[in-house]
Design a protein around this motif. Structure first.
Motif, mmCIF file in Angstrom:
data_model
loop_
_atom_site.group_PDB
_atom_site.id
_atom_site.type_symbol
_atom_site.label_atom_id
_atom_site.label_comp_id
_atom_site.label_asym_id
_atom_site.label_seq_id
_atom_site.Cartn_x
_atom_site.Cartn_y
_atom_site.Cartn_z
ATOM 1 N N ALA A 101 20.523 7.299 2.354
ATOM 2 C CA ALA A 101 19.873 8.507 2.841
ATOM 3 C C ALA A 101 18.399 8.351 3.169
ATOM 4 O O ALA A 101 17.887 9.062 4.024
ATOM 5 N N ALA A 102 17.692 7.449 2.511
ATOM 6 C CA ALA A 102 16.243 7.439 2.673
ATOM 7 C C ALA A 102 15.811 6.548 3.828
ATOM 8 O O ALA A 102 16.510 5.608 4.201
ATOM 9 N N ASP A 103 14.666 6.874 4.398
ATOM 10 C CA ASP A 103 14.089 6.031 5.439
ATOM 11 C C ASP A 103 13.179 4.979 4.832
ATOM 12 O O ASP A 103 13.122 3.857 5.277
ATOM 13 N N ARG A 104 12.450 5.431 3.803
ATOM 14 C CA ARG A 104 11.506 4.534 3.172
ATOM 15 C C ARG A 104 11.597 4.716 1.683
ATOM 16 O O ARG A 104 12.017 5.768 1.197
ATOM 17 N N VAL A 105 11.205 3.713 0.952
ATOM 18 C CA VAL A 105 11.250 3.839 -0.501
ATOM 19 C C VAL A 105 9.996 3.212 -1.093
ATOM 20 O O VAL A 105 9.558 2.135 -0.673
ATOM 21 N N THR A 106 9.392 3.959 -1.998
ATOM 22 C CA THR A 106 8.225 3.448 -2.708
ATOM 23 C C THR A 106 8.654 3.152 -4.135
ATOM 24 O O THR A 106 9.337 3.954 -4.753
ATOM 25 N N ILE A 107 8.280 1.993 -4.608
ATOM 26 C CA ILE A 107 8.743 1.565 -5.925
ATOM 27 C C ILE A 107 7.576 1.531 -6.899
ATOM 28 O O ILE A 107 6.514 0.991 -6.595
ATOM 29 N N MET A 108 7.777 2.127 -8.058
ATOM 30 C CA MET A 108 6.737 2.158 -9.080
ATOM 31 C C MET A 108 7.185 1.353 -10.292
ATOM 32 O O MET A 108 8.364 1.315 -10.626
ATOM 33 N N ARG A 109 6.209 0.736 -10.909
ATOM 34 C CA ARG A 109 6.481 0.081 -12.182
ATOM 35 C C ARG A 109 5.250 0.235 -13.075
ATOM 36 O O ARG A 109 4.144 -0.017 -12.620
ATOM 37 N N ASP A 110 5.465 0.663 -14.307
ATOM 38 C CA ASP A 110 4.369 0.819 -15.270
ATOM 39 C C ASP A 110 3.192 1.602 -14.702
ATOM 40 O O ASP A 110 2.043 1.231 -14.890
ATOM 41 N N GLY A 111 3.473 2.650 -13.982
ATOM 42 C CA GLY A 111 2.393 3.510 -13.500
ATOM 43 C C GLY A 111 1.757 3.035 -12.211
ATOM 44 O O GLY A 111 0.848 3.684 -11.699
ATOM 45 N N ARG A 112 2.186 1.883 -11.710
ATOM 46 C CA ARG A 112 1.588 1.380 -10.466
ATOM 47 C C ARG A 112 2.642 1.315 -9.373
ATOM 48 O O ARG A 112 3.825 1.175 -9.632
ATOM 49 N N VAL A 113 2.168 1.393 -8.113
ATOM 50 C CA VAL A 113 3.078 1.185 -7.007
ATOM 51 C C VAL A 113 3.195 -0.308 -6.768
ATOM 52 O O VAL A 113 2.187 -1.002 -6.629
ATOM 53 N N VAL A 114 4.428 -0.813 -6.760
ATOM 54 C CA VAL A 114 4.580 -2.254 -6.566
ATOM 55 C C VAL A 114 5.087 -2.582 -5.166
ATOM 56 O O VAL A 114 5.185 -3.745 -4.798
ATOM 57 N N GLY A 115 5.395 -1.553 -4.399
ATOM 58 C CA GLY A 115 5.823 -1.842 -3.049
ATOM 59 C C GLY A 115 6.345 -0.612 -2.351
ATOM 60 O O GLY A 115 6.674 0.393 -2.985
ATOM 61 N N SER A 116 6.340 -0.692 -1.030
ATOM 62 C CA SER A 116 6.876 0.400 -0.243
ATOM 63 C C SER A 116 7.590 -0.248 0.930
ATOM 64 O O SER A 116 6.980 -0.988 1.683
ATOM 65 N N VAL A 117 8.896 -0.042 1.024
ATOM 66 C CA VAL A 117 9.660 -0.756 2.051
ATOM 67 C C VAL A 117 10.525 0.209 2.848
ATOM 68 O O VAL A 117 10.854 1.301 2.386
ATOM 69 N N LYS A 118 10.874 -0.223 4.067
ATOM 70 C CA LYS A 118 11.838 0.532 4.864
ATOM 71 C C LYS A 118 13.230 0.167 4.355
ATOM 72 O O LYS A 118 13.514 -1.013 4.132
ATOM 73 N N THR A 119 14.083 1.154 4.179
ATOM 74 C CA THR A 119 15.402 0.839 3.628
ATOM 75 C C THR A 119 16.186 -0.040 4.594
ATOM 76 O O THR A 119 16.983 -0.870 4.166
ATOM 77 N N ALA A 120 15.924 0.151 5.888
ATOM 78 C CA ALA A 120 16.666 -0.630 6.872
ATOM 79 C C ALA A 120 16.384 -2.122 6.709
ATOM 80 O O ALA A 120 17.190 -2.953 7.103
ATOM 81 N N GLU A 121 15.218 -2.438 6.147
ATOM 82 C CA GLU A 121 14.850 -3.848 6.019
ATOM 83 C C GLU A 121 15.014 -4.352 4.592
ATOM 84 O O GLU A 121 14.424 -5.353 4.210
ATOM 85 N N SER A 122 15.770 -3.610 3.793
ATOM 86 C CA SER A 122 15.888 -4.015 2.401
ATOM 87 C C SER A 122 17.337 -3.929 1.947
ATOM 88 O O SER A 122 18.224 -3.626 2.736
ATOM 89 N N SER A 123 17.554 -4.210 0.698
ATOM 90 C CA SER A 123 18.914 -4.141 0.157
ATOM 91 C C SER A 123 18.853 -3.613 -1.264
ATOM 92 O O SER A 123 17.783 -3.597 -1.877
ATOM 93 N N GLU A 124 19.992 -3.201 -1.777
ATOM 94 C CA GLU A 124 20.026 -2.697 -3.148
ATOM 95 C C GLU A 124 19.493 -3.728 -4.113
ATOM 96 O O GLU A 124 18.723 -3.424 -5.020
#
Ligand SMILES: Nc1ncnc2c1ncn2[C@@H]1O[C@H](COP(=O)(O)OP(=O)(O)OP(=O)(O)O)[C@@H](O)[C@H]1O
Ligand SMILES: [Mg+2]
Lengths: 509, 367
Positions: free
Chosen positions: A207-230
């Motif tokens: 469903a999502a176009d983009r995903v931002t990933i957080m770890r320990d209170g910080r953003v560790v990445g922001s990727v387009k779902t089309a260019e990524s995988s589970e």
């Protein structure tokens, strides 16, 4: 293109915890943006800051490039930001329309409330976004998925441009979740910005176009779902490879441990919740109870643990009849329970983690009637170590834990009580994949240790991965039971919808 | 525009609570000080008289302790009941019941009665037991009503107050009536009076009983397994049931204990101060004790402090009226102001004034 919302360098400190550490987060109009991260990573905190519920210690928030003076939810709503909480804020006895206009200023206090105009507008909104909400329907008569869409209507009626949904699908059936994601897509297509916080990677990918990933209170990445995988998302989030497939050894189930015979139970509303349900739980096996939420699973668990009295039938642990036993007696007989409602049933928010960790086992911590608090704290510390509960502070109030971490406290507590039979209800609801992996591993370890486990879950994937046998519950009755080897999604799905799942009319039970 | 807004970070924790209480008391004293001005009195010397008398003179402090003892006991009862989620308000009645029970036992020590000649060391435990049991049964009825029939304890306990008052009225005008005029019992034999703490000091052993009770309640509620179950019950009955706590049983226990503690206050009043049972002698102390419990943040130690302070102000008020001619009602107004300000302090730990130009980023500040 300027993002609709842009959070810059957000810092949020709670006593002893840095929940957001210079977080940058952008959402564009027209996109569905997923926010992913481990339990306690700071997702809800960030969203609550954006919605004006929490203040921030540093950082700024821009709307369409202009700084927003954000001091309360009112400012957020005025700026077009709306948020849906996991617990819905609806008045059950009011209609959808009444709920939508509730809290809005409508002319003078003495003027009769005009509901017809709003009702028409709501019907129009509902049609435009494919929400399928009847403005006149009373909330209490609506299924959870529809209630959630009323919440969405509430935001749209208030002209929200950005919609934030914190774990919206956790309480939905798979069908409802799919419908919700479709609605969100429609919203995005019509120019809204949507943020969903979720732990379900397949939802994000779908469903999502983009995903931002957080770890320990910080953003560790922001990727387009089309260019990524589970797999990549999971790795970014947990910081290592995760494989969400449970490896089970084949081992024959032992003798019967917990037997349920013809159990009949009433629901809180006085309707029949279980109608002569029978189950047999054997040593060293996981019996998966699949079913759409609200088909009697909770009532079954409560009847098994003594929190609800059965109006008929029997519950037997080994040879012992527990039908009339109190919750405490069942506990000491070796029946442990992990309830689905961890905030209101499984824990006391105002007490510390240590005090919650001993709940149910308080007798074992008493010496001459006095509680041995030191032992309680060291037990809690061990639990937190073993299950990676964060923050690792036994004196931290349980109510301040993130949902996933609180769940780990509950589960750890039940496992540590070394039960004969364990009843787990929605054990991984709201947990991140890393935590799910850990919980599954724990459940399988218990199975190896010869415990009898009743796994009540609305997640089919979980049921299929863990169970030795699968039973399907529908409207308080077991529709059928099959060994895991013979289970296929289609058959179980059919049974969950109330058919016996056998084209030739032969049921397994 | 709204006047208040929710604090982004509520000031929680023991330190913030203590600070807000201290500030509230100071603020109440400051505002209250203005009340002295129309009488041409200097607030500072008025306060000096008020607190000097009740805390710094031997005589006054004795009075303060005398008045504090029943407040502490009732406050402790309140802590036990309310912390267990039992909204009991029937302390006034329990005080009367305890007073009656103690009177009854004490009267049996008279010449020619069955307990005649009983030494004080044996009498006191007996009297304590009698009042504990009587008060425990009295409030236990309310508890039973709740756990068995779901009766609302707030209402039943208030009604029971009237029943208790009338019962004592009956006792002192009938069975326990002193031959002669007033509706009161005969004077209790001297051997049954609580001894003075020191010669020439009004305070008696009642304050020791109260302090001992505070210790017991502290250990029970905050250190024992049963207390843990009670606190869990009060905070979240569902979680309590989940944890194998027998919720009804714990609330019933709390009810009995709360009533017993308040009844001990009645006993202390009878054996230490009045030396007889008098119609209407409780005079609202049951309600003041609840206020003391609230001011003490429902913590046993807090109750001791708040009760002593409250008692001291009451004692000082009388002295002030006698010495400086200032109406003691001013002090009662100040007492009420303290309550109000403490409640306001609670509010402001969660909310704050919404001022233009205030940035959310600064929202972390506490009180
Ligand atoms: N009101 C609060 N007071 C103190 N600490 C808090 C509060 N709210 C959250 N925290 C802490 O801040 C951290 C981040 O919590 P948050 O709820 O944002 O996590 P999350 O990413 O939403 O996790 P989950 O996936 O489990 O919902 C956690 O360590 C949590 O314990
Ligand atoms: Mg969260």
């Amino acid at each position: 293109m300027t993002p609709f919302l842009s959070a810059r360098g957000i810092v949020k400190r709670f006593p002893g915890v840095l929940a957001n550490d210079h977080v940058d987060f952008d959402v564009n109009a027209g996109e569905i943006h997923a926010l992913l991260g481990e339990n306690g990573a700071g997702k809800s905190t960030l969203m609550q800051i954006v919605y004006g519920l929490y203040g921030r210690d540093a950082g700024e928030i821009l709307i369409e490039g202009r700084p927003l003076d954000l001091r309360s939810t009112r400012d957020a709503i005025a700026a077009g930001i709306g948020m849906i909480h996991q617990e819905f804020m609806l008045v059950r006895r009011f209609s959808a329309t009444e709920n939508v206009v509730l809290g809005l200023k409508a002319g003078g206090a003495l003027k009769p409330l005009d509901l017809e105009g709003p009702a028409r507008e709501i019907a129009e909104l509902s049609r435009r976004y494919g929400l399928q909400v009847d403005p006149a329907a009373r909330i209490e008569h609506l299924p959870v998925g529809t209630q959630q869409r009323v919440e969405i209507l509430k935001l749209l009626y208030r002209k929200a441009k950005l919609l934030i949904l914190d774990e919206p699908t956790a309480v939905l059936t798979p069908g409802e979740a799919e419908a919700l994601l479709k609605v969100l897509r429609t919203l995005a297509d019509q120019g809204h910005a949507v943020v969903i916080v979720t732990h379900k990677l397949h939802e994000i990918m779908a469903a999502a176009d983009r995903v931002t990933i957080m770890r320990d209170g910080r953003v560790v990445g922001s990727v387009k779902t089309a260019e990524s995988s589970e797999a990549e998302l999971a790795r970014l989030m947990v910081g290592r490879e995760v494989a969400l497939t449970a490896r089970r050894s084949t081992r024959p189930a032992g003798p019967s441990v917990l037997r349920v015979e013809g159990l009949t139970v009433m629901s809180d509303q006085g309707r029949s919740a279980l109608e002569g349900l029978s189950l047999d739980l054997r040593e060293g096996e996981i019996l998966g109870l699949a079913g759409v939420d609200g088909n009697g699973q909770s009532e079954l668990a409560q009847a098994l643990t003594g929190l609800r009295t059965a109006s008929g039938g029997r519950v037997l642990l080994g040879e012992r009849d527990l039908t009339r036993a109190s919750p405490a007696e069942r506990r000491s007989a070796g029946v442990a329970y992990v309830p689905a409602d961890r905030r209101h049933v499984g824990s006391v928010g105002a007490l510390s983690i240590a005090e919650n960790a001993i709940l149910g086992d308080q007798r074992a911590y008493a010496r001459f009637g006095l509680l041995d608090r030191k032992r309680g704290r060291s037990f809690a510390a061990g639990l937190m170590e073993r299950f990676d509960i964060r923050p690792r502070k036994p004196d931290y109030p349980a109510g301040k834990l993130s949902g996933g971490n609180l769940q780990k406290v509950q589960l750890g507590r039940a496992i540590a009580s070394d039960p004969r039979a364990l009843i787990v209800e929605q054990p991984t609801r709201g947990l991140d994949v890393g935590a799910i992996e850990a919980v599954w591993a724990e459940l399988l370890r218990l199975r190896e240790a010869g415990k009898a486990i009743l796994l009540i879950s609305a997640e089919l994937e979980e049921i299929l991965n863990l169970s030795d046998r699968i039973a399907v519950i529908y409207e308080g009755r077991i529709m059928g039971e099959l060994p895991a080897a013979q289970a296929d999604l289609r058959r179980i799905g059919l049974m969950m919808a109330g058919s016996h799942g056998e084209e030739d009319g032969h049921a397994d039970l | 525009m709204r006047i208040f807004e929710r604090r982004a970070a509520p000031a929680e924790g023991a330190a913030a609570a203590a600070l807000s209480t201290a500030l509230a008391i100071l603020a109440a004293l400051a505002v209250g000080g203005l009340l002295f001005l129309p009488f041409g009195a200097d607030p500072f010397s008025a306060y000096a008289a008020l607190f000097g008398e009740s805390f710094l003179t031997w005589r006054g402090f004795g009075f303060t302790l005398l008045k504090a003892a029943p407040l502490i006991l009732i406050g402790l009862g309140t802590v036990v009941a309310w912390r267990t989620g039992f909204g009991f308000l029937g302390f006034e009645g329990c005080v009367m019941i305890g007073a009656a029970a103690a009177t009854w036992v004490a009267l049996m020590v008279r010449e020619g009665q069955i307990l005649a000649g009983l030494p004080f060391a044996a009498f006191l435990p007996l009297a304590i037991l009698a009042s504990l049991i009587a008060g425990g049964i009295w409030s236990g009825i309310v508890g039973l009503f709740k756990s068995r029939f779901g009766g609302n304890e707030v209402i039943t306990s208030l009604m029971m107050n009237y029943v208790a008052l009338l019962l004592v009225q009956y006792l002192v005008s009938g069975p326990l009536r002193e031959p002669g005029g007033l509706p009161q019992s005969p004077r209790l034999p001297r051997e049954t009076w609580l001894p003075q703490l020191f010669d020439g000091m009004r305070a008696n052993a009642g304050i020791l009983i109260a302090l001992a009770a505070a210790l017991v309640v502290w250990a029970l509620l905050l250190r024992s397994r049963i207390g843990y179950e009670m606190v869990v019950t009060g905070l979240n009955p569902k979680a309590a049931r989940f944890g194998g706590v027998e919720v009804g049983r714990r609330q019933f226990m709390a009810a009995c204990l709360a009533g017993g503690l308040a009844a001990m206050a009645g006993m202390v009043e009878v054996l230490g101060l009045h030396h007889r049972l008098i119609d209407g002698m409780s005079g609202g102390v049951g309600f003041v004790g609840m206020v003391a419990a609230l001011l003490g943040k429902l913590h046993p130690l807090g109750v001791v402090i708040a009760s002593t302070l409250y008692a001291g102000m009451t004692v000082g008020a009388d002295a002030m009226q006698r010495q400086a001619g200032l109406p003691s009602s001013i002090v009662f107004m100040i007492q009420s102001l303290i309550v109000l300000f403490i409640l306001a302090g609670e509010f402001f730990r969660r909310y704050r004034l919404r001022l233009p130009g205030r940035r959310t980023a600064s929202a972390g500040e506490g009180v």
